[in-house]
Write a protein that holds these residues in place. Sequence first.
Motif, PDB file in Angstrom:
ATOM      1  N   ARG A 145       0.838  -1.202   0.000  1.00 34.08           N
ATOM      2  CA  ARG A 145       0.000   0.000   0.000  1.00 34.08           C
ATOM      3  C   ARG A 145       0.876   1.256   0.000  1.00 34.08           C
ATOM      4  NH1 ARG A 145      -5.411  -1.041   2.273  1.00 34.08           N
ATOM      5  NH2 ARG A 145      -5.435   1.205   2.536  1.00 34.08           N
ATOM      6  N   GLN A 159      -3.785   2.843  -7.369  1.00 31.97           N
ATOM      7  CA  GLN A 159      -4.854   3.708  -7.891  1.00 31.97           C
ATOM      8  C   GLN A 159      -4.192   4.883  -8.617  1.00 31.97           C
ATOM      9  OE1 GLN A 159      -7.841   2.478  -7.475  1.00 31.97           O
ATOM     10  NE2 GLN A 159      -7.014   0.895  -6.118  1.00 31.97           N
ATOM     11  N   SER A 160      -4.837   5.356  -9.698  1.00 27.77           N
ATOM     12  CA  SER A 160      -4.160   6.398 -10.476  1.00 27.77           C
ATOM     13  C   SER A 160      -3.975   7.693  -9.675  1.00 27.77           C
ATOM     14  CB  SER A 160      -4.883   6.658 -11.795  1.00 27.77           C
ATOM     15  OG  SER A 160      -6.231   6.940 -11.577  1.00 27.77           O
ATOM     16  N   ASN A 161      -4.859   7.961  -8.700  1.00 25.73           N
ATOM     17  CA  ASN A 161      -4.660   9.186  -7.899  1.00 25.73           C
ATOM     18  C   ASN A 161      -3.492   9.080  -6.916  1.00 25.73           C
ATOM     19  OD1 ASN A 161      -5.731   7.528  -5.956  1.00 25.73           O
ATOM     20  ND2 ASN A 161      -7.507   8.814  -5.492  1.00 25.73           N
ATOM     21  N   LYS A 162      -2.880   7.887  -6.819  1.00 27.61           N
ATOM     22  CA  LYS A 162      -1.683   7.708  -5.981  1.00 27.61           C
ATOM     23  C   LYS A 162      -0.415   7.583  -6.836  1.00 27.61           C
ATOM     24  CE  LYS A 162      -3.407   7.448  -1.741  1.00 27.61           C
ATOM     25  NZ  LYS A 162      -4.086   6.271  -1.224  1.00 27.61           N
ATOM     26  N   ILE A 179      -3.432   3.188 -15.473  1.00 31.12           N
ATOM     27  CA  ILE A 179      -2.239   3.220 -14.615  1.00 31.12           C
ATOM     28  C   ILE A 179      -0.979   3.411 -15.455  1.00 31.12           C
ATOM     29  CG2 ILE A 179      -0.772   1.747 -13.143  1.00 31.12           C
ATOM     30  CD1 ILE A 179      -3.179   3.035 -11.730  1.00 31.12           C
TER      31      ILE A 179
END
Length: 225
Positions: free
Chosen positions: A62, A89-92, A111
């Motif tokens: 994670r 996740q793409s926002n990460k 991704i």
Amino acid sequence: MSPNSIDPAANLRAINEELNSALKEAGRKGDAVTITAVTKKQNPERILLALAAGQRVFGENRVQEAQEKWPALRGQFPDIELRLIGPLQSNKAADAVRLFDVIETVDRPKIARALAQEMEKQGRRLKLLVQVNIGEEDQKAGVAPREADAFLTLCHEQYGLTIDGLMCIPPADEGPSPYFALLAKIAARNNLAELSMGMSADYVIAAQLGASSVRIGTGIFGPRP
Ligand SMILES: *Cc1c(COP(=O)(O)O)cnc(C)c1O
């Protein structure tokens, strides 16, 4: 095994010995497999014992947990290699590109695009692996085996990404050998050198079947709290 009796250094020594003899038997070089020590949910004290024993390659599943644990440890040990082995996740993506050296879980166009953009923006080039859902299980991430070739082409041609290898987690309730062999076959026909496969229960088999890295958590650090 009580948590206090767990000795990551001794476990790493034993695993290295086992890997060495498995590799020898399989006719592979003694240093052909890298151990990724999986530290998810493990506390820094135990991680420090592995670092003191010379272990430098670590895996987290994670982004946020890794952000909490690793910047401080990296300050002390600049030569650490950190690998993301869980879904991204793409926002990460921005955080992941900043923190990790290797991302093993590229598994969809969104991704791939986000990573390409972030690496460009940050001027950082990470090593990338595509995760294959080798047993085609609903609950697992990854591209289907029959879609892997097309996805690899897309990563390269559409997003300009260099993919270095493949990663998989075979079904838990079956022998892993056919799945490891299938991953090795997909990698070979795509000229990919890196194969991340094998965990605490099956790293010896993975090493015999061509793994370049094995991801070992409980076998080094004991049960996760
Ligand atoms: C947790 C995890 C591992 C390590 O599993 P162990 O059975 O503890 O060795 C390996 N790979 C992935 C993707 C994981 O999430």
